[in-house]
Design a protein around this motif. Structure first.
Motif, PDB file in Angstrom:
ATOM      1  N   TYR A 100       0.822  -1.202   0.000  1.00  0.00           N
ATOM      2  CA  TYR A 100       0.000   0.000   0.000  1.00  0.00           C
ATOM      3  C   TYR A 100       0.861   1.258   0.000  1.00  0.00           C
ATOM      4  CZ  TYR A 100      -4.186  -2.833   0.812  1.00  0.00           C
ATOM      5  OH  TYR A 100      -5.222  -3.725   0.669  1.00  0.00           O
ATOM      6  N   GLU A 101       1.988   1.216   0.677  1.00  0.00           N
ATOM      7  CA  GLU A 101       2.875   2.380   0.696  1.00  0.00           C
ATOM      8  C   GLU A 101       3.474   2.632  -0.686  1.00  0.00           C
ATOM      9  OE1 GLU A 101       6.970   3.572   2.962  1.00  0.00           O
ATOM     10  OE2 GLU A 101       5.259   3.045   4.225  1.00  0.00           O
ATOM     11  N   GLN A 102       3.880   1.567  -1.368  1.00  0.00           N
ATOM     12  CA  GLN A 102       4.415   1.721  -2.729  1.00  0.00           C
ATOM     13  C   GLN A 102       3.343   2.249  -3.673  1.00  0.00           C
ATOM     14  OE1 GLN A 102       5.661  -2.372  -3.136  1.00  0.00           O
ATOM     15  NE2 GLN A 102       7.840  -1.824  -2.996  1.00  0.00           N
ATOM     16  N   MET A 103       2.117   1.754  -3.504  1.00  0.00           N
ATOM     17  CA  MET A 103       1.008   2.214  -4.346  1.00  0.00           C
ATOM     18  C   MET A 103       0.765   3.701  -4.149  1.00  0.00           C
ATOM     19  SD  MET A 103      -2.453   3.138  -3.889  1.00  0.00           S
ATOM     20  CE  MET A 103      -3.077   2.243  -2.476  1.00  0.00           C
ATOM     21  N   LEU A 104       0.739   4.157  -2.891  1.00  0.00           N
ATOM     22  CA  LEU A 104       0.478   5.565  -2.613  1.00  0.00           C
ATOM     23  C   LEU A 104       1.602   6.465  -3.081  1.00  0.00           C
ATOM     24  CD1 LEU A 104      -1.123   5.196   0.930  1.00  0.00           C
ATOM     25  CD2 LEU A 104      -2.301   5.840  -1.182  1.00  0.00           C
ATOM     26  N   ALA A 105       2.824   5.965  -3.057  1.00  0.00           N
ATOM     27  CA  ALA A 105       3.967   6.753  -3.542  1.00  0.00           C
ATOM     28  C   ALA A 105       3.821   7.068  -5.022  1.00  0.00           C
ATOM     29  CB  ALA A 105       5.268   6.006  -3.280  1.00  0.00           C
ATOM     30  N   LYS A 106       3.121   6.213  -5.767  1.00  0.00           N
ATOM     31  CA  LYS A 106       2.859   6.468  -7.182  1.00  0.00           C
ATOM     32  C   LYS A 106       1.555   7.236  -7.381  1.00  0.00           C
ATOM     33  CE  LYS A 106       5.162   2.242  -8.804  1.00  0.00           C
ATOM     34  NZ  LYS A 106       6.120   2.828  -9.765  1.00  0.00           N
ATOM     35  N   LEU A 107       0.540   6.857  -6.613  1.00  0.00           N
ATOM     36  CA  LEU A 107      -0.803   7.401  -6.830  1.00  0.00           C
ATOM     37  C   LEU A 107      -0.936   8.859  -6.417  1.00  0.00           C
ATOM     38  CD1 LEU A 107      -3.828   6.874  -7.539  1.00  0.00           C
ATOM     39  CD2 LEU A 107      -4.133   6.326  -5.107  1.00  0.00           C
ATOM     40  N   LEU A 108      -0.459   9.221  -5.231  1.00  0.00           N
ATOM     41  CA  LEU A 108      -0.729  10.564  -4.702  1.00  0.00           C
ATOM     42  C   LEU A 108      -0.101  11.673  -5.540  1.00  0.00           C
ATOM     43  CD1 LEU A 108      -0.585   9.891  -0.861  1.00  0.00           C
ATOM     44  CD2 LEU A 108      -2.577  10.022  -2.361  1.00  0.00           C
ATOM     45  N   PRO A 109       1.162  11.541  -5.988  1.00  0.00           N
ATOM     46  CA  PRO A 109       1.680  12.592  -6.885  1.00  0.00           C
ATOM     47  C   PRO A 109       0.900  12.670  -8.192  1.00  0.00           C
ATOM     48  CG  PRO A 109       3.487  11.292  -5.969  1.00  0.00           C
ATOM     49  CD  PRO A 109       2.213  10.568  -5.636  1.00  0.00           C
ATOM     50  N   PHE A 110       0.362  11.527  -8.637  1.00  0.00           N
ATOM     51  CA  PHE A 110      -0.413  11.513  -9.878  1.00  0.00           C
ATOM     52  C   PHE A 110      -1.744  12.245  -9.686  1.00  0.00           C
ATOM     53  CE2 PHE A 110      -3.301   9.644 -13.012  1.00  0.00           C
ATOM     54  CZ  PHE A 110      -2.531   9.704 -14.169  1.00  0.00           C
ATOM     55  N   ILE A 111      -2.392  12.027  -8.561  1.00  0.00           N
ATOM     56  CA  ILE A 111      -3.640  12.743  -8.260  1.00  0.00           C
ATOM     57  C   ILE A 111      -3.356  14.226  -8.081  1.00  0.00           C
ATOM     58  CG2 ILE A 111      -5.438  13.072  -6.512  1.00  0.00           C
ATOM     59  CD1 ILE A 111      -5.453  10.076  -6.073  1.00  0.00           C
ATOM     60  N   GLY A 112      -2.302  14.549  -7.335  1.00  0.00           N
ATOM     61  CA  GLY A 112      -1.948  15.946  -7.107  1.00  0.00           C
ATOM     62  C   GLY A 112      -3.101  16.723  -6.493  1.00  0.00           C
ATOM     63  N   ASN A 113      -3.328  17.923  -7.012  1.00  0.00           N
ATOM     64  CA  ASN A 113      -4.397  18.782  -6.479  1.00  0.00           C
ATOM     65  C   ASN A 113      -5.667  18.728  -7.329  1.00  0.00           C
ATOM     66  OD1 ASN A 113      -3.376  20.077  -8.707  1.00  0.00           O
ATOM     67  ND2 ASN A 113      -3.390  22.123  -7.799  1.00  0.00           N
ATOM     68  N   ARG A 114      -5.764  17.739  -8.206  1.00  0.00           N
ATOM     69  CA  ARG A 114      -6.921  17.638  -9.095  1.00  0.00           C
ATOM     70  C   ARG A 114      -8.165  17.175  -8.338  1.00  0.00           C
ATOM     71  NH1 ARG A 114      -5.614  16.385 -14.895  1.00  0.00           N
ATOM     72  NH2 ARG A 114      -3.420  16.981 -15.181  1.00  0.00           N
TER      73      ARG A 114
END
Length: 201
Positions: A100-114
């Motif tokens: 889950y930590e690896q997933m969030l490291a990729k996902l959260l920057p991709f989501i950003g402020n959108r």
């Protein structure tokens, strides 16, 4: 961003443990969104687990499928035969998935402020937020848009002969004459959500 949203975002930002994600708290750029869809082992966020998540950028009227994410996670409990029928993810599919930590490291920057666009996104976020809070110290600050709400406004809450049609993504896409891609695949559902959003927004 409304005044209350600004206060909520500021409160979250003060609790942020990962400075590299500070940009998530910036006001969103106009006409930029991210469509997400999750597959879970069940619908109870307290008992079940996140198995996969897809995220796709929407830029203006363009769905950027070429740069989307589709992340398979390694849950603490493997899927059972009863749930595999629904989401199609077998133990062999997820046992080598991302933590889950690896997933969030990729996902959260991709989501950003959108702003986050989803079909019943409150359910997806109920699974994501506990993981996000453990990872960065706060919940997702992003505005959330449910295409069911947009569809009900578009249709005037008329069922048009289909019982409870707004509870099914495929029914909404059918009414909007959009391609019906394979259901219960996070990436396909994210694309269908993005297409519906562009017609309904």
């Amino acid at each position: 961003m409304s005044f209350m949203q600004h206060l909520k975002s500021s409160w979250y930002q003060k609790r942020l443990l990962r400075p590299e994600l500070n940009g998530m708290f910036e006001p969103p750029v106009e006409n930029q969104w991210v469509a997400i869809d999750c597959e879970m082992s069940g619908l109870n966020a307290k008992k079940n687990h996140l198995l996969s998540i897809a995220a796709i950028h929407i830029n203006g009227s363009v769905i950027d499928t070429g740069q989307g994410l589709h992340l398979i996670c390694r849950p603490p409990v493997m899927p059972t035969k009863d749930t595999i029928i629904i989401h199609g993810l077998r133990p062999i599919d997820v046992e080598n998935g991302l933590s889950y930590e690896q997933m969030l490291a990729k996902l959260l920057p991709f989501i950003g402020n959108r702003p986050i666009v989803g079909f019943c996104p409150q359910l997806d976020i109920s699974f994501l937020n506990p993981l996000v809070k453990a990872y960065m110290g706060t919940y997702l600050p992003n505005p959330v848009i449910d295409i069911r709400t947009l569809y009900n406004r578009y249709s005037g809450n008329r069922t048009q002969g289909i019982p409870d049609q707004s509870s099914h993504l495929s029914a909404i896409c059918q009414q909007l004459k959009l391609p019906d891609m394979a259901a219960h695949d996070a990436y396909n559902d994210a694309i269908m959500t993005a297409m519906a959003f562009l017609l309904l927004k």
